[in-house]
Design an enzyme around this catalytic site. Structure first.
Site, PDB file in Angstrom:
ATOM      1  N   GLU A  15       0.888  -1.087  -0.094  1.00 46.84           N
ATOM      2  CA  GLU A  15      -0.210  -0.087   0.202  1.00 46.84           C
ATOM      3  C   GLU A  15       0.804   1.258   0.012  1.00 46.84           C
ATOM      4  OE1 GLU A  15      -2.401  -0.522   3.552  1.00 46.84           O
ATOM      5  OE2 GLU A  15      -3.887  -1.424   2.651  1.00 46.84           O
ATOM      6  N   GLN A  22      -1.834  16.535  -9.106  1.00 44.87           N
ATOM      7  CA  GLN A  22      -1.335  15.970 -10.281  1.00 44.87           C
ATOM      8  C   GLN A  22      -0.313  14.949 -10.127  1.00 44.87           C
ATOM      9  OE1 GLN A  22       0.265  19.461 -12.924  1.00 44.87           O
ATOM     10  NE2 GLN A  22       1.814  18.031 -13.770  1.00 44.87           N
ATOM     11  N   ASN A  80       2.910  12.660 -11.977  1.00 41.59           N
ATOM     12  CA  ASN A  80       3.618  12.681 -12.913  1.00 41.59           C
ATOM     13  C   ASN A  80       4.386  11.354 -12.995  1.00 41.59           C
ATOM     14  OD1 ASN A  80       2.823  15.082 -13.693  1.00 41.59           O
ATOM     15  ND2 ASN A  80       4.479  15.866 -12.287  1.00 41.59           N
ATOM     16  N   ARG A 124      17.987  13.774 -14.465  1.00 42.46           N
ATOM     17  CA  ARG A 124      16.989  14.882 -14.890  1.00 42.46           C
ATOM     18  C   ARG A 124      17.069  15.711 -13.485  1.00 42.46           C
ATOM     19  NH1 ARG A 124      12.802  12.497 -18.261  1.00 42.46           N
ATOM     20  NH2 ARG A 124      13.205  10.554 -18.537  1.00 42.46           N
ATOM     21  N   HIS A 177      14.988  20.777 -11.147  1.00 42.28           N
ATOM     22  CA  HIS A 177      13.612  21.651 -11.228  1.00 42.28           C
ATOM     23  C   HIS A 177      12.881  21.941 -10.148  1.00 42.28           C
ATOM     24  CE1 HIS A 177      14.169  18.702 -15.106  1.00 42.28           C
ATOM     25  NE2 HIS A 177      14.808  19.700 -15.321  1.00 42.28           N
ATOM     26  N   LYS A 230       5.975  17.586  -3.083  1.00 40.01           N
ATOM     27  CA  LYS A 230       6.114  16.321  -3.973  1.00 40.01           C
ATOM     28  C   LYS A 230       5.882  15.007  -2.943  1.00 40.01           C
ATOM     29  CE  LYS A 230       7.951  18.577  -7.885  1.00 40.01           C
ATOM     30  NZ  LYS A 230       9.449  18.687  -8.729  1.00 40.01           N
ATOM     31  N   HIS A 258      14.446  19.839  -7.287  1.00 42.80           N
ATOM     32  CA  HIS A 258      14.659  18.517  -7.211  1.00 42.80           C
ATOM     33  C   HIS A 258      15.011  17.971  -8.509  1.00 42.80           C
ATOM     34  CE1 HIS A 258      12.373  14.388  -8.037  1.00 42.80           C
ATOM     35  NE2 HIS A 258      13.199  14.155  -6.909  1.00 42.80           N
ATOM     36  N   TYR A 271       5.581  10.760  -8.933  1.00 44.03           N
ATOM     37  CA  TYR A 271       5.277  11.895  -7.959  1.00 44.03           C
ATOM     38  C   TYR A 271       4.110  12.563  -7.813  1.00 44.03           C
ATOM     39  CZ  TYR A 271       7.740  14.852 -11.530  1.00 44.03           C
ATOM     40  OH  TYR A 271       7.860  15.614 -12.460  1.00 44.03           O
TER      41      TYR A 271
END
Length: 178
Positions: free
Chosen positions: A30, A47, A49, A59, A62, A72, A117, A130
């Site tokens: 879970e 949201q 992603n 990456r 940002h 997040k 991040h 996330y």
């Protein structure tokens, strides 16, 4: 569901270890319950992603700034990453502090608003998911190039071997960013 929590030197960053059930069929966890008694699970996430990255992809770094800043809740669905977090809250005692956290699928990482991040994928086809508590807004997009900053980086991959987007390479260094 939650086995353990860990706080970090950047205020508000929290790592949750998730209980998993494993048998001959595979694994069950879970990963999110709004009824848990943790404020990070009471947030209204609007949201979600997901990225799939090859081995050696970096990456970041940002963030969304101003009124579009995002908290997040991050989870590695498959693979393993080194998550990189930088505190860009000017009023914070850890302003411009950068931490590195290795994440795997049995963990959730919470980042409060005001942090940049990024992450390095340590395995092929790593999936990172996330949830965000605010919608993406292109005009509020910000970030910095970790590799053009005076930061000590200890990745298990040579910097020259990393796969980084042209957009991320073109970001300014930390001292010249948001």
């Amino acid at each position: 569901m939650i086995l353990d929590t860990k706080n970090f030197e950047i205020l508000g960053v929290k790592l949750f270890s998730i209980k998993s059930y494993e048998d001959n069929r595979g694994l069950f966890s879970e990963v999110f319950l709004s009824k848990l008694d943790y404020p990070e699970f009471k947030i209204e996430y609007v949201q979600e992603n997901e990225s799939i990255s090859n081995f050696g992809v970096f990456r970041g770094m940002h963030m969304q700034k101003g009124n579009n800043s995002q908290s997040k809740l991050i989870r590695v669905v498959k693979g393993k990453v080194i998550d990189v977090i930088c505190d860009l809250r000017k009023s914070s005692s850890s302003f411009k502090k950068i931490i590195f956290i290795e994440l795997n699928p049995k963990q959730l990482l919470f980042l409060p608003k005001g942090l940049a991040h990024g992450f390095l994928s340590l395995e092929k086809d790593t999936i990172l998911n996330y949830k965000c508590d605010n919608f993406y807004n292109q005009k509020s997009e910000s970030g910095f190039n970790l590799f053009e900053s005076r930061v000590e980086i200890d990745f298990p991959i040579e910097i020259d071997d990393l796969i980084i987007s042209d957009r991320d390479k073109s970001l300014p260094g930390l001292d010249n960013s948001y």
